[in-house]
Design a protein around this motif. Structure first.
Motif, PDB file in Angstrom:
ATOM      1  N   SER A   1      24.302  -2.385 -12.142  1.00 11.60           N
ATOM      2  CA  SER A   1      25.584  -1.968 -12.705  1.00 11.60           C
ATOM      3  C   SER A   1      26.754  -2.591 -11.952  1.00 11.60           C
ATOM      4  CB  SER A   1      25.702  -0.442 -12.720  1.00 11.60           C
ATOM      5  OG  SER A   1      25.706   0.077 -11.412  1.00 11.60           O
TER       6      SER A   1
ATOM      7  N   VAL B   1      30.720   1.705 -14.664  1.00  7.94           N
ATOM      8  CA  VAL B   1      30.402   3.101 -14.995  1.00  7.94           C
ATOM      9  C   VAL B   1      29.597   3.186 -16.290  1.00  7.94           C
ATOM     10  CG1 VAL B   1      31.428   5.316 -15.654  1.00  7.94           C
ATOM     11  CG2 VAL B   1      32.369   4.034 -13.737  1.00  7.94           C
ATOM     12  N   VAL B   2      30.013   2.445 -17.301  1.00  8.81           N
ATOM     13  CA  VAL B   2      29.310   2.491 -18.587  1.00  8.81           C
ATOM     14  C   VAL B   2      27.899   1.924 -18.454  1.00  8.81           C
ATOM     15  CG1 VAL B   2      29.301   1.540 -20.936  1.00  8.81           C
ATOM     16  CG2 VAL B   2      31.389   2.498 -19.980  1.00  8.81           C
TER      17      VAL B   2
ATOM     18  N   TYR C   1      26.024   1.865 -15.742  1.00 12.78           N
ATOM     19  CA  TYR C   1      25.216   2.798 -14.958  1.00 12.78           C
ATOM     20  C   TYR C   1      24.737   3.961 -15.831  1.00 12.78           C
ATOM     21  CZ  TYR C   1      23.765   5.528 -10.893  1.00 12.78           C
ATOM     22  OH  TYR C   1      23.035   6.228  -9.976  1.00 12.78           O
ATOM     23  N   ALA C   2      25.640   4.517 -16.641  1.00 11.44           N
ATOM     24  CA  ALA C   2      25.273   5.647 -17.501  1.00 11.44           C
ATOM     25  C   ALA C   2      24.323   5.221 -18.619  1.00 11.44           C
ATOM     26  CB  ALA C   2      26.526   6.276 -18.094  1.00 11.44           C
ATOM     27  N   THR C   3      24.577   4.080 -19.216  1.00 11.94           N
ATOM     28  CA  THR C   3      23.746   3.620 -20.327  1.00 11.94           C
ATOM     29  C   THR C   3      22.338   3.281 -19.865  1.00 11.94           C
ATOM     30  OG1 THR C   3      25.713   2.739 -21.399  1.00 11.94           O
ATOM     31  CG2 THR C   3      23.590   1.926 -22.184  1.00 11.94           C
TER      32      THR C   3
ATOM     33  N   TYR D   1      20.700   4.611 -17.466  1.00 14.27           N
ATOM     34  CA  TYR D   1      19.987   5.872 -17.221  1.00 14.27           C
ATOM     35  C   TYR D   1      19.435   6.436 -18.532  1.00 14.27           C
ATOM     36  CZ  TYR D   1      19.082  10.666 -15.835  1.00 14.27           C
ATOM     37  OH  TYR D   1      18.483  11.875 -15.612  1.00 14.27           O
ATOM     38  N   ARG D   2      20.261   6.418 -19.577  1.00 16.57           N
ATOM     39  CA  ARG D   2      19.810   6.924 -20.872  1.00 16.57           C
ATOM     40  C   ARG D   2      18.673   6.085 -21.444  1.00 16.57           C
ATOM     41  NH1 ARG D   2      23.800   8.170 -25.290  1.00 16.57           N
ATOM     42  NH2 ARG D   2      21.941   9.202 -26.035  1.00 16.57           N
TER      43      ARG D   2
END
Length: 68
Positions: A8, A53-54, A56-58, A60-61
């Motif tokens: 990320s 940030v996007v 890292y979050a994506t 994970y999903r």
């Protein structure tokens, strides 16, 4: 460092630098930007942070769904 964090951060760097390159290309081809060099720098940092940030979050999903 966790591979997800490293990935990320690298995508954030790519996003921020891409913003800077596109801003410079616009200045060369069209006209100077009204925000100046500090505005371009601030925009690049902002784009890089949001990309980090996007990403890292994506990621994970996607890992939870087994798509990576």
């Amino acid at each position: 460092m966790d591979p997800r964090t490293k990935s990320s951060l690298l995508w954030g760097i790519i996003g921020g630098m891409s913003f800077g390159v596109l801003a410079q290309a616009y200045m060369i081809i069209a006209e100077p930007l009204p925000i100046g060099i500090w505005g371009v720098l601030f925009g690049g940092v902002t784009v890089g942070t949001i990309t980090t940030v996007v990403t890292y979050a994506t990621e994970y999903r996607l890992m939870q769904k087994g798509r990576t």
